[in-house]
Design a protein around this motif. Sequence first.
Motif, PDB file in Angstrom:
ATOM      1  N   ILE A 204      36.132  20.320 -65.781  1.00  0.00           N
ATOM      2  CA  ILE A 204      37.410  19.612 -66.012  1.00  0.00           C
ATOM      3  C   ILE A 204      37.058  18.343 -66.793  1.00  0.00           C
ATOM      4  O   ILE A 204      36.962  17.241 -66.246  1.00  0.00           O
ATOM      5  CB  ILE A 204      38.108  19.275 -64.673  1.00  0.00           C
ATOM      6  N   CYS A 252      45.113  19.033 -57.257  1.00  0.00           N
ATOM      7  CA  CYS A 252      45.119  20.165 -58.197  1.00  0.00           C
ATOM      8  C   CYS A 252      44.009  20.022 -59.251  1.00  0.00           C
ATOM      9  O   CYS A 252      44.220  20.326 -60.428  1.00  0.00           O
ATOM     10  CB  CYS A 252      46.475  20.312 -58.891  1.00  0.00           C
ATOM     11  N   SER A 255      42.878  23.536 -60.072  1.00  0.00           N
ATOM     12  CA  SER A 255      43.799  24.580 -59.589  1.00  0.00           C
ATOM     13  C   SER A 255      45.138  24.479 -60.322  1.00  0.00           C
ATOM     14  O   SER A 255      45.454  23.441 -60.906  1.00  0.00           O
ATOM     15  CB  SER A 255      44.084  24.422 -58.096  1.00  0.00           C
ATOM     16  N   ARG A 256      45.912  25.527 -60.271  1.00  0.00           N
ATOM     17  CA  ARG A 256      47.242  25.599 -60.900  1.00  0.00           C
ATOM     18  C   ARG A 256      47.155  25.175 -62.367  1.00  0.00           C
ATOM     19  O   ARG A 256      47.970  24.398 -62.852  1.00  0.00           O
ATOM     20  CB  ARG A 256      48.229  24.698 -60.147  1.00  0.00           C
ATOM     21  N   ASP A 257      46.143  25.691 -63.018  1.00  0.00           N
ATOM     22  CA  ASP A 257      45.870  25.245 -64.382  1.00  0.00           C
ATOM     23  C   ASP A 257      45.396  26.456 -65.182  1.00  0.00           C
ATOM     24  O   ASP A 257      44.386  27.072 -64.824  1.00  0.00           O
ATOM     25  CB  ASP A 257      44.769  24.160 -64.317  1.00  0.00           C
ATOM     26  N   GLU A 258      46.101  26.766 -66.242  1.00  0.00           N
ATOM     27  CA  GLU A 258      45.769  27.937 -67.067  1.00  0.00           C
ATOM     28  C   GLU A 258      44.334  27.873 -67.591  1.00  0.00           C
ATOM     29  O   GLU A 258      43.702  28.893 -67.843  1.00  0.00           O
ATOM     30  CB  GLU A 258      46.727  28.029 -68.267  1.00  0.00           C
ATOM     31  N   ASN A 259      43.811  26.644 -67.768  1.00  0.00           N
ATOM     32  CA  ASN A 259      42.452  26.515 -68.319  1.00  0.00           C
ATOM     33  C   ASN A 259      41.368  26.661 -67.259  1.00  0.00           C
ATOM     34  O   ASN A 259      40.187  26.715 -67.587  1.00  0.00           O
ATOM     35  CB  ASN A 259      42.278  25.142 -68.989  1.00  0.00           C
ATOM     36  N   HIS A 260      41.774  26.645 -65.997  1.00  0.00           N
ATOM     37  CA  HIS A 260      40.778  26.696 -64.916  1.00  0.00           C
ATOM     38  C   HIS A 260      41.201  27.788 -63.913  1.00  0.00           C
ATOM     39  O   HIS A 260      41.213  28.950 -64.278  1.00  0.00           O
ATOM     40  CB  HIS A 260      40.640  25.302 -64.281  1.00  0.00           C
ATOM     41  N   ARG A 262      44.065  29.631 -61.901  1.00  0.00           N
ATOM     42  CA  ARG A 262      45.533  29.708 -62.008  1.00  0.00           C
ATOM     43  C   ARG A 262      46.199  29.535 -60.647  1.00  0.00           C
ATOM     44  O   ARG A 262      47.333  29.086 -60.561  1.00  0.00           O
ATOM     45  CB  ARG A 262      45.939  31.066 -62.597  1.00  0.00           C
ATOM     46  N   CYS A 264      47.041  28.270 -56.677  1.00  0.00           N
ATOM     47  CA  CYS A 264      47.040  27.068 -55.838  1.00  0.00           C
ATOM     48  C   CYS A 264      45.975  27.290 -54.767  1.00  0.00           C
ATOM     49  O   CYS A 264      45.976  28.326 -54.096  1.00  0.00           O
ATOM     50  CB  CYS A 264      48.410  26.897 -55.190  1.00  0.00           C
ATOM     51  N   LYS A 321      50.399  14.169 -62.425  1.00  0.00           N
ATOM     52  CA  LYS A 321      49.143  14.877 -62.707  1.00  0.00           C
ATOM     53  C   LYS A 321      48.316  13.906 -63.560  1.00  0.00           C
ATOM     54  O   LYS A 321      48.730  13.531 -64.672  1.00  0.00           O
ATOM     55  CB  LYS A 321      49.455  16.164 -63.484  1.00  0.00           C
TER      56      LYS A 321
END
Length: 428
Positions: A204, A252, A255-260, A262, A264, A321
């Motif tokens: 990240i 998050c 988490s909840r991240d298209e790049n990492h 998806r 939760c 965020k």
Amino acid sequence: MTEVVATNQTILVVGGGISGVTAALETAECGKDVLLREKSPTLGGRTALLYRYFPKLCHPTCGFEINLRRIKSNPRLRVMTLTEVIGIAGTRGDYTATLRISPRYVNENCTACGACAEAVETTVDNPFNYNLDRMKAAYLPYAMAHPQRYVLHPSIIGSPDAEKAKAACKYNAIDLDMREQTIQIKAGAVIWATGWRPYDAARIQPYGYDRFANVVTSVEFERLADPHGPTRGKILRPSDGNEARDVAFIQCAGSRDENHLRHCSRICCMASLKQTNYVRDAYPGTGKSTIYYIDIRAIDRFEDFYARVRADATVRFVKSKVAKITEDQKTGDVILHGVDTEGYHRYANRHDLAVLAIGMEPSVNAAEIPAEIIADASGFIESAPEHSGLIGAGCATNALDVNRAVQNATAAALRAVQVVNNVARAEA
Ligand SMILES: Cc1cc2nc3c(=O)[nH]c(=O)nc-3n(C[C@H](O)[C@H](O)[C@H](O)COP(=O)(O)OP(=O)(O)OC[C@H]3O[C@@H](n4cnc5c(N)ncnc54)[C@H](O)[C@@H]3O)c2cc1C
Ligand code: SF4
Ligand code: SF4
């Protein structure tokens, strides 16, 4: 390769965390023969590395002690540590598992007296503190480790340090001739409880985990708060050892991240809420926490825990965020940048320490398990076909808290018992 023959009534449990231990105990207490295999030198899994459990804030060792007593009193349950399951082949009633057994270099004579650790000089990274400190190359993983038996780190084998350890041992417990072995065992059903691992925070990039000393992960923060951890329970900044009284929690993270990831990770909101207690208790009157969140996911009875933290004057919530973290190079402070979505104003907030509420991913991607398992998009075990005898348990199936992992493992135990019973019935 040695072949160890077990019957099609044997249940193999892979992974000795809380889920594997639960599943193994429940099946053994139903009268089944159970083999529990754990790849690290001790049972306990990742819960052993937590300081306290939400929601009651008790120590993880309390419940584990009861499980250890149940393990020791059940001859049907055979435990092997330092044993990694590296392959599974076959079908319901007829599985063959391939196991890699790593040498401990210490046998059953060990009394855990610690003389070998005093004798050796080499130190190695300490994985039980997420490598935040170093330990002697002859070690007991942690105080409550099971088995209570020391381990020699492979890096000293063949060195004078290994000989020093052997010479220091009065119990003839050190065996430097132990070698890695690969064996195969049979089982009628397999419970796959290989758990989770933290997402790699260095990926990240905007949060600078690999660049800024005072950005740590939530799992590392558990160790910082623990009296058995690298700072002896003082919450100190890695950069300068100063007290971290003003701590930011970033939800998050990964988490909840298209790049990492998806999904939760479901636990990290509760983990951060819990960790604000560590800050308050470490620095009464001066400790303060700020939680940067998208939304807080605290379900069922956890809602009360959340309400208590909400009411705590030492905790501030910022609905946002975090976009990125920078570092004040003079002081080592971390500066969080983003937009507060409740007031829609930009912020650049300074803190002593930032804790990334890191996502949970399966430690073994279910898509790589060579059997009839169905993996979800994140690599957790989604299900197995109806006829399968390979059953997922605990965090191998989802990001779960301990309570849910135990419930899930108990259900897996019941299914495994049904599998071997049906196999026996079909053969009768
Ligand atoms: C920051 C943080 C804080 C948390 N705090 C809490 C809390 O306060 N309360 C709470 O209820 N939950 C908490 N959790 C969640 C808790 O950690 C999990 O519920 C728990 O670890 C699940 O246990 P498990 O046995 O499924 O998996 P694990 O603990 O991961 O155990 C899996 C075991 O399998 C072994 N293994 C893996 N692969 C193999 C293989 N191939 N062969 C043999 N062995 C293998 C591993 O070495 C490990 O010992 C927290 C999570 C995080 C991220
Ligand atoms: S290996 Fe020997 S010296 Fe080391 S803890 Fe065990 S009994 Fe003591
Ligand atoms: S549990 Fe909370 S912090 Fe974790 S991924 Fe879900 S919403 Fe984000």
